[in-house]
Scaffold this motif. Structure first.
Motif, PDB file in Angstrom:
ATOM      1  N   TYR A  54     -22.504  17.083 -11.321  1.00 29.70           N
ATOM      2  CA  TYR A  54     -22.466  17.077 -12.778  1.00 29.70           C
ATOM      3  C   TYR A  54     -22.075  15.693 -13.282  1.00 29.70           C
ATOM      4  O   TYR A  54     -21.005  15.494 -13.832  1.00 29.70           O
ATOM      5  CB  TYR A  54     -21.436  18.089 -13.311  1.00 29.70           C
ATOM      6  N   PRO A  56     -21.469  12.940 -15.760  1.00 31.85           N
ATOM      7  CA  PRO A  56     -21.326  13.088 -17.216  1.00 31.85           C
ATOM      8  C   PRO A  56     -22.504  12.565 -18.004  1.00 31.85           C
ATOM      9  O   PRO A  56     -22.957  13.200 -18.934  1.00 31.85           O
ATOM     10  CB  PRO A  56     -20.044  12.296 -17.511  1.00 31.85           C
ATOM     11  N   LYS A  59     -25.438  14.900 -17.755  1.00 32.26           N
ATOM     12  CA  LYS A  59     -25.203  16.137 -18.483  1.00 32.26           C
ATOM     13  C   LYS A  59     -25.298  15.925 -19.978  1.00 32.26           C
ATOM     14  O   LYS A  59     -25.779  16.777 -20.716  1.00 32.26           O
ATOM     15  CB  LYS A  59     -23.822  16.703 -18.133  1.00 32.26           C
ATOM     16  N   SER A  60     -24.824  14.778 -20.439  1.00 34.63           N
ATOM     17  CA  SER A  60     -24.877  14.515 -21.878  1.00 34.63           C
ATOM     18  C   SER A  60     -26.311  14.328 -22.338  1.00 34.63           C
ATOM     19  O   SER A  60     -26.686  14.739 -23.430  1.00 34.63           O
ATOM     20  CB  SER A  60     -24.047  13.266 -22.210  1.00 34.63           C
ATOM     21  N   PRO A  63     -28.256  18.432 -21.547  1.00 37.93           N
ATOM     22  CA  PRO A  63     -27.265  19.499 -21.391  1.00 37.93           C
ATOM     23  C   PRO A  63     -27.907  20.807 -20.942  1.00 37.93           C
ATOM     24  O   PRO A  63     -29.033  21.122 -21.302  1.00 37.93           O
ATOM     25  CB  PRO A  63     -26.667  19.641 -22.799  1.00 37.93           C
ATOM     26  N   TYR A  66     -24.082  26.690 -20.092  1.00 36.92           N
ATOM     27  CA  TYR A  66     -23.150  27.147 -19.071  1.00 36.92           C
ATOM     28  C   TYR A  66     -22.148  28.064 -19.749  1.00 36.92           C
ATOM     29  O   TYR A  66     -21.243  27.617 -20.429  1.00 36.92           O
ATOM     30  CB  TYR A  66     -22.441  25.953 -18.430  1.00 36.92           C
ATOM     31  N   ASN A 158     -20.773  24.548 -25.891  1.00 30.35           N
ATOM     32  CA  ASN A 158     -20.729  23.835 -24.618  1.00 30.35           C
ATOM     33  C   ASN A 158     -20.503  22.357 -24.880  1.00 30.35           C
ATOM     34  O   ASN A 158     -21.139  21.770 -25.753  1.00 30.35           O
ATOM     35  CB  ASN A 158     -22.037  24.003 -23.831  1.00 30.35           C
ATOM     36  N   SER A 159     -19.600  21.779 -24.120  1.00 28.84           N
ATOM     37  CA  SER A 159     -19.334  20.350 -24.266  1.00 28.84           C
ATOM     38  C   SER A 159     -19.159  19.737 -22.884  1.00 28.84           C
ATOM     39  O   SER A 159     -18.519  20.329 -22.004  1.00 28.84           O
ATOM     40  CB  SER A 159     -18.068  20.125 -25.101  1.00 28.84           C
ATOM     41  N   TYR A 160     -19.723  18.542 -22.683  1.00 28.95           N
ATOM     42  CA  TYR A 160     -19.660  17.876 -21.397  1.00 28.95           C
ATOM     43  C   TYR A 160     -18.928  16.555 -21.572  1.00 28.95           C
ATOM     44  O   TYR A 160     -19.357  15.680 -22.316  1.00 28.95           O
ATOM     45  CB  TYR A 160     -21.071  17.637 -20.849  1.00 28.95           C
ATOM     46  N   LYS A 165     -16.584  19.979 -17.853  1.00 31.66           N
ATOM     47  CA  LYS A 165     -17.331  20.661 -18.910  1.00 31.66           C
ATOM     48  C   LYS A 165     -16.510  21.830 -19.426  1.00 31.66           C
ATOM     49  O   LYS A 165     -15.748  22.481 -18.706  1.00 31.66           O
ATOM     50  CB  LYS A 165     -18.672  21.152 -18.369  1.00 31.66           C
ATOM     51  N   TYR A 209     -15.492  18.269 -12.619  1.00 26.25           N
ATOM     52  CA  TYR A 209     -16.619  17.902 -11.781  1.00 26.25           C
ATOM     53  C   TYR A 209     -16.206  17.759 -10.320  1.00 26.25           C
ATOM     54  O   TYR A 209     -16.986  18.027  -9.415  1.00 26.25           O
ATOM     55  CB  TYR A 209     -17.250  16.598 -12.264  1.00 26.25           C
TER      56      TYR A 209
END
Length: 589
Positions: A54, A56, A59-60, A63, A66, A158-160, A165, A209
């Motif tokens: 994962y 960052p 993922k950003s 996304p 999850y 959801n926030s990464y 996350k 992560y």
């Protein structure tokens, strides 16, 4: 029954022949190996290092949803049983986040659901999910109401971040149905059999992560009420601490250490009949270490539970209090001779808090007054074989034996009021169930497999054999000795057409039941006779689905449930819907 099974076999062979005639035209697309997703075979969790890929930035930029309870991308249609069970295949590879779909079918079925999500400028994803399903029930079978409706409204975030996350999920659910399973009495058509259950859930999850020290944290809460003023509040928090990938010299052996910490509390109050009330507070500690080399490993651990329990009711002279500490063994090994053959075995155990909410998920026809007790698995030994053959065939077969205390199962209720009258509450027609408990042993054999003959075809099957030897009861009620399923998912025409098949079956089940008679006009009471060895027949239930994408933003779909129109019952008196066809449209945006 034999004739219906023959018909099922013929239909399945017919579907298979049509599918494979199409397969011959698509073999040219298989020009490289692939790693298919495996969701059916759930391997036991160990402390073997899990690679959490994962990053960052990735993922950003892209996304991925999850959620603790993932929002379904394809509507979770219900099976032929009136209460509900999801048997529809989900085509995750072609699903879109934003959609609305609406469908109608026989038995007055109406389906409507939608999913909307949006990634904001700060790269936080927010979304909502709505699902509504209703049916008019079996109007030609019962004079009284057997309709049902359910609705779910959820929202998620959801926030990464740079280190992990986070997910937040809130959901409100409403189930509105009737205790329609009356088999021994004949009430008037206007009898009120209503039951309604409201539940609100709030969950939070944070996953780092890396597996360094603090691995992940989960927080869950639930608030439930029903038509008869039952109330249940539940909350839990679980933290996993870990230190992974510690190399032991140059042997190639890796050490992973884990420590699970959990707290859970449940408070349940009933306002009906005996007005049972219970409060549980449980703390868990589960340390374990794993020595791994390649795909072979040895895990050694333990789990400890510290339970504080309180029970009270109108029939108890005083509140019952219990403070007890439990110890359970935890060990597992795997010897990987090759990726095709991995032999594994172990022993585990644990304490499970039985809640009114979870019991209703399994049997919605419970009377709103239950004595709740935790189920203790003192030990459960198991051994099995699993493997992956050429990335096209995955299997997992195992057998086990365990010793348990307070095994929970469902027993049919007698009349609560023996007065010779049909003017009684909707739950008082011997049409409800209660949780009962017994100590004993359990033997189990389980098998599951997945076959990926083509990139666009997945075939799966599973079977489970469960045999209970109880201390006090001769039989365990409403639990089939044998149950299983077989399914397939197939896409055609560049994934414009998605086809699904699901067959579920179960063997005969033992239950208790009652017969009533008036013992004399002067007494004006019902006398009941209990049959402790009644049978609820086994069944085979065939379900198919199809969705065709007319346009990238517009699809039409159809679902067929219980196509053999099996006249089976899930619990005594509760007949299921016959053959059902539902069709509708889906709009994505």
């Amino acid at each position: 029954m034999n004739r219906k099974i023959q018909i099922l076999s013929i239909l399945f062979l017919g579907i298979s022949s049509v599918a494979f005639s199409q397969i011959k035209e698509e073999k040219l697309i298989l020009n490289k190996k692939r790693e298919p997703e495996v969701k059916k075979i759930e391997k036991k969790k160990t402390s073997i290092e899990t690679i959490k890929n994962y990053p960052p930035e990735e993922k950003s930029a892209n996304p991925v949803r999850y959620n603790i309870t993932d929002v379904p991308a394809v509507s979770d249609f219900k099976t032929s049983t009136i209460q509900s069970e999801d048997v529809a295949p989900k085509f995750d590879g072609t699903a879109q986040n934003n959609y609305f779909q609406f469908g109608m079918g026989n038995y007055g079925k109406i389906l409507a659901d939608a999913n909307i999500s949006k990634t904001l400028e700060n790269k936080i994803e927010v979304g909502a999910d709505v699902h509504v399903l209703s049916t008019n029930g079996l109007k030609k079978v019962y004079d009284w109401d057997s309709d049902q409706s359910s609705a779910t409204l959820g929202a998620f975030l959801n926030s990464y971040g740079e280190k992990g996350k986070v997910n937040l999920n809130a959901e409100y659910g409403l189930d509105n149905y009737n205790y329609y399973g009356i088999y021994a009495l004949t009430p008037s058509a206007d009898v009120d059999l209503k039951q309604k259950v409201n539940q609100f859930k709030v969950n939070g999850y944070y996953d780092f992560y890396s597996n360094e020290i603090l691995n992940d944290v989960r927080v869950k809460s639930s608030f439930l009420s029903d038509h008869f003023d039952a109330k249940e509040n539940q909350a839990s928090i679980l933290a996993n601490l870990s230190k992974h990938a510690v190399e032991l010299g140059k042997s190639g052996v890796v050490l992973n250490a884990d420590l699970g910490l959990g707290l859970e509390t449940v408070k349940t109050d009933f306002a009906l009949l005996n007005e049972n009330s219970s409060t549980f507070f449980n703390a868990d500690i589960a340390p374990k270490v794993t020595f791994a080399k390649g795909e072979s490993y040895l895990m050694l651990g333990s789990s400890f539970s510290f339970l504080n329990a309180r029970n009270s009711s109108l029939i108890l002279a005083e509140e019952l209090k219990n403070n007890k500490t439990y110890w359970f063994p935890q060990a597992e090994f795997q010897v990987a001779a090759a990726k095709e053959f991995k032999f594994y075995g172990g022993v585990d155990g644990g304490l499970k808090l039985n809640t009114y909410s979870e019991l209703l998920q399994e049997n919605p026809f419970l009377v709103s007054d239950q004595m709740l007790r935790p189920t203790e698995t003192q030990y459960h030994f198991y051994a099995g074989l699993r493997g992956d053959i050429d990335e096209t065939f995955k299997y997992d077969v195992s057998a086990g034996f365990g010793k348990m205390r307070n095994i929970m199962f469902f027993q049919a209720n007698n009349l609560f009021d023996n007065s010779f009258t049909l003017e009684r509450p909707g739950y008082d027609f011997a049409n409800t169930f209660s949780a009962v408990y017994d100590d004993g042993n359990v033997s189990d054999i389980k098998g599951s497999l997945q076959y990926f003959p083509l990139e666009n075809l997945v075939i799966d099957a599973d079977v489970r054999f469960l045999k209970y030897d109880l201390k006090n009861y001769d039989n365990i009620y409403n639990v089939p000795l044998l149950a299983g399923s077989i399914g397939a998912k197939y896409t055609m025409f560049e994934k414009k057409l998605s086809l699904g098949f699901k067959g579920i079956f179960a063997s005969d089940r033992t239950t208790n039941s009652y017969a009533f008679e008036n013992i004399g006009n002067a007494s004006m009471i019902f006398q009941s006779a209990e049959d402790t060895n009644d049978k609820v027949g086994g069944y085979a239930d065939l379900n198919i689905s199809a969705e065709y994408k007319v346009h990238k933003n517009f699809s039409i779909f159809a679902l067929g449930n219980n196509l053999l129109s099996s006249k089976y019952q899930t619990y005594k008196g509760y007949k299921v819907l016959g053959a059902q066809i539902l069709g509708g449209v889906k709009i994505t945006f």
